[in-house]
Design an enzyme around this catalytic site. Sequence first.
Site, PDB file in Angstrom:
ATOM      1  N   SER A  40      42.839  14.942  43.048  1.00 30.24           N
ATOM      2  CA  SER A  40      41.497  15.526  42.988  1.00 30.24           C
ATOM      3  C   SER A  40      41.410  16.552  41.873  1.00 30.24           C
ATOM      4  CB  SER A  40      41.219  16.211  44.328  1.00 30.24           C
ATOM      5  OG  SER A  40      40.145  17.103  44.219  1.00 30.24           O
ATOM      6  N   THR A  66      40.390  19.235  42.264  1.00 34.65           N
ATOM      7  CA  THR A  66      40.699  20.513  42.898  1.00 34.65           C
ATOM      8  C   THR A  66      42.048  21.078  42.425  1.00 34.65           C
ATOM      9  OG1 THR A  66      40.569  21.630  45.040  1.00 34.65           O
ATOM     10  CG2 THR A  66      41.849  19.611  44.980  1.00 34.65           C
ATOM     11  N   TYR A  75      43.504  21.952  51.946  1.00 28.52           N
ATOM     12  CA  TYR A  75      43.288  20.568  51.494  1.00 28.52           C
ATOM     13  C   TYR A  75      43.651  20.436  50.013  1.00 28.52           C
ATOM     14  CZ  TYR A  75      40.605  17.082  49.007  1.00 28.52           C
ATOM     15  OH  TYR A  75      40.251  16.102  48.110  1.00 28.52           O
ATOM     16  N   LYS A 133      46.877  18.393  47.757  1.00 22.06           N
ATOM     17  CA  LYS A 133      46.764  17.479  46.600  1.00 22.06           C
ATOM     18  C   LYS A 133      47.710  17.955  45.488  1.00 22.06           C
ATOM     19  CE  LYS A 133      43.626  14.636  48.115  1.00 22.06           C
ATOM     20  NZ  LYS A 133      44.009  13.274  48.464  1.00 22.06           N
TER      21      LYS A 133
HETATM   22  N1  UFG Z   1      26.113  21.614  47.938  1.00 24.22           N
HETATM   23  C1  UFG Z   1      24.912  22.144  48.372  1.00 24.22           C
HETATM   24  N2  UFG Z   1      24.519  21.866  49.648  1.00 24.22           N
HETATM   25  C2  UFG Z   1      25.258  21.099  50.498  1.00 24.22           C
HETATM   26  C3  UFG Z   1      26.481  20.566  50.036  1.00 24.22           C
HETATM   27  C4  UFG Z   1      26.889  20.856  48.754  1.00 24.22           C
HETATM   28  O1  UFG Z   1      24.218  22.847  47.645  1.00 24.22           O
HETATM   29  O2  UFG Z   1      24.856  20.912  51.649  1.00 24.22           O
HETATM   30  C5  UFG Z   1      26.544  21.909  46.568  1.00 24.22           C
HETATM   31  C6  UFG Z   1      27.838  22.706  46.533  1.00 24.22           C
HETATM   32  O3  UFG Z   1      27.569  24.082  46.655  1.00 24.22           O
HETATM   33  C7  UFG Z   1      28.397  22.305  45.173  1.00 24.22           C
HETATM   34  C8  UFG Z   1      27.895  20.872  44.974  1.00 24.22           C
HETATM   35  O4  UFG Z   1      26.825  20.706  45.901  1.00 24.22           O
HETATM   36  O5  UFG Z   1      27.829  23.112  44.197  1.00 24.22           O
HETATM   37  C9  UFG Z   1      28.961  19.835  45.263  1.00 24.22           C
HETATM   38  O6  UFG Z   1      29.523  20.125  46.532  1.00 24.22           O
HETATM   39  P1  UFG Z   1      30.446  19.092  47.327  1.00 24.22           P
HETATM   40  O7  UFG Z   1      30.860  19.754  48.602  1.00 24.22           O
HETATM   41  O8  UFG Z   1      29.778  17.764  47.420  1.00 24.22           O
HETATM   42  O9  UFG Z   1      31.682  18.894  46.348  1.00 24.22           O
HETATM   43  P2  UFG Z   1      32.681  19.975  45.728  1.00 24.22           P
HETATM   44  O10 UFG Z   1      32.479  19.924  44.269  1.00 24.22           O
HETATM   45  O11 UFG Z   1      32.613  21.276  46.402  1.00 24.22           O
HETATM   46  O12 UFG Z   1      34.054  19.343  46.203  1.00 24.22           O
HETATM   47  C10 UFG Z   1      34.491  18.143  45.657  1.00 24.22           C
HETATM   48  C11 UFG Z   1      35.250  17.334  46.693  1.00 24.22           C
HETATM   49  C12 UFG Z   1      36.500  18.018  47.120  1.00 24.22           C
HETATM   50  C13 UFG Z   1      37.293  18.448  45.943  1.00 24.22           C
HETATM   51  C14 UFG Z   1      36.471  19.233  44.982  1.00 24.22           C
HETATM   52  C15 UFG Z   1      37.281  19.538  43.752  1.00 24.22           C
HETATM   53  O13 UFG Z   1      34.453  17.103  47.821  1.00 24.22           O
HETATM   54  O14 UFG Z   1      37.256  17.083  47.855  1.00 24.22           O
HETATM   55  O15 UFG Z   1      35.329  18.474  44.602  1.00 24.22           O
HETATM   56  O16 UFG Z   1      36.603  19.634  42.614  1.00 24.22           O
HETATM   57  F1  UFG Z   1      38.335  19.220  46.327  1.00 24.22           F
END
Ligand code: UFG
Length: 333
Positions: free
Chosen positions: A124, A126, A150, A154
Amino acid sequence: MNILVTGGTGYIGSHVVVGLLKSSYNVTIVDSLINSKSSVLENIEKLAGKAPTFYQENLTNFSALEKIFKDNEFDLVIHFAGLKSVSESVEKPIMYYQQNLTGTINLLKCMQEFHVKKIIFSSSATVYGSGNAGECIENMPTGQGITNPYGKTKYMIEEILKDVCTSDPEFSAVALRYFNPVGNHESGLLGEDPNGIPNNLMPYIMKVASGKLEELSIYGNDYDTPDGTCRRDFIHVVDLANGHLAAIKALEAPGFKTYNLGTGTPTSVLEMVETFEKISGKPLPHKFVERRPGDLAEIWANPKKAENELGWKANLTIEDAIRDTLSFLENHQ
Ligand code: UFG
């Protein structure tokens, strides 16, 4: 070629299995079904015209895994199985370390015992940690400032694979660093359908679009980004799946390699919501709320290494992903 796919009924794994079967590989799936449904197997067969062999088993059960290796002759392993919720991992770190690390170590022990020396690992973005926001390149340092168990698993698994490659000059491992997978197979038969309240953006949008949740909370609109919301590299899961097929050839040379799988172009959360509204033709109720702890303002892939060395690049768009998501929703109302 016989390929063992751990976690092959999950969101990304199932798309990869369809691609493998269509490319005439023999596929065996080991999946505990903790986070997926056995009905996925029927849909895989419908799409690929061929069924994988399936074992319902958790990788933490070493003797069961050993028996599976004994009964089959695998040429390589694609390893997806693992727990993947950032927030749950903060609440239940031991469960995450046990499942993800013990599961992987058991898998590697079996590979060693049965002389299987090729693995593709589902890593990931991450692993780049909080120090590497913005554009990420494979040779950047990893492991610093990862805020949750998590993500640490990774990173740790990448380190374990590196050490295994050092110890065995015939071993090859490829870690694919995914950015933000979205969308699903265009048939709408495979996709992501988490139980309960989703953490990730697209699954949450889907629940709002289908009326199961009232509105989307957008976490923060005061970031230093063009529209104030976070930016991510959203990659269509079918492109991501193709990246795995392309990575098989990188296993021919021994050693540890990493590749980013992303589009190279960031899209903001608000752009995602607006594009969803445009394509579905309906408003998607949303509001701006406080920032979510641990979120980076922006992170995207530099995907050049995968393009140069694997001949792979993402071809599908956010619009394609949303269209396919809507057809998945139609099939799963
Ligand atoms: N977001 C919202 N509202 C929500 C959900 C998400 O505004 O209800 C925003 C988050 O704040 C973020 C963006 O949408 O800015 C993406 O969020 P996600 O949770 O979909 O994804 P992330 O980028 O936080 O996480 C993803 C993967 C993880 C990984 C991470 C590493 O889900 O498994 O990228 O870059 F670890």
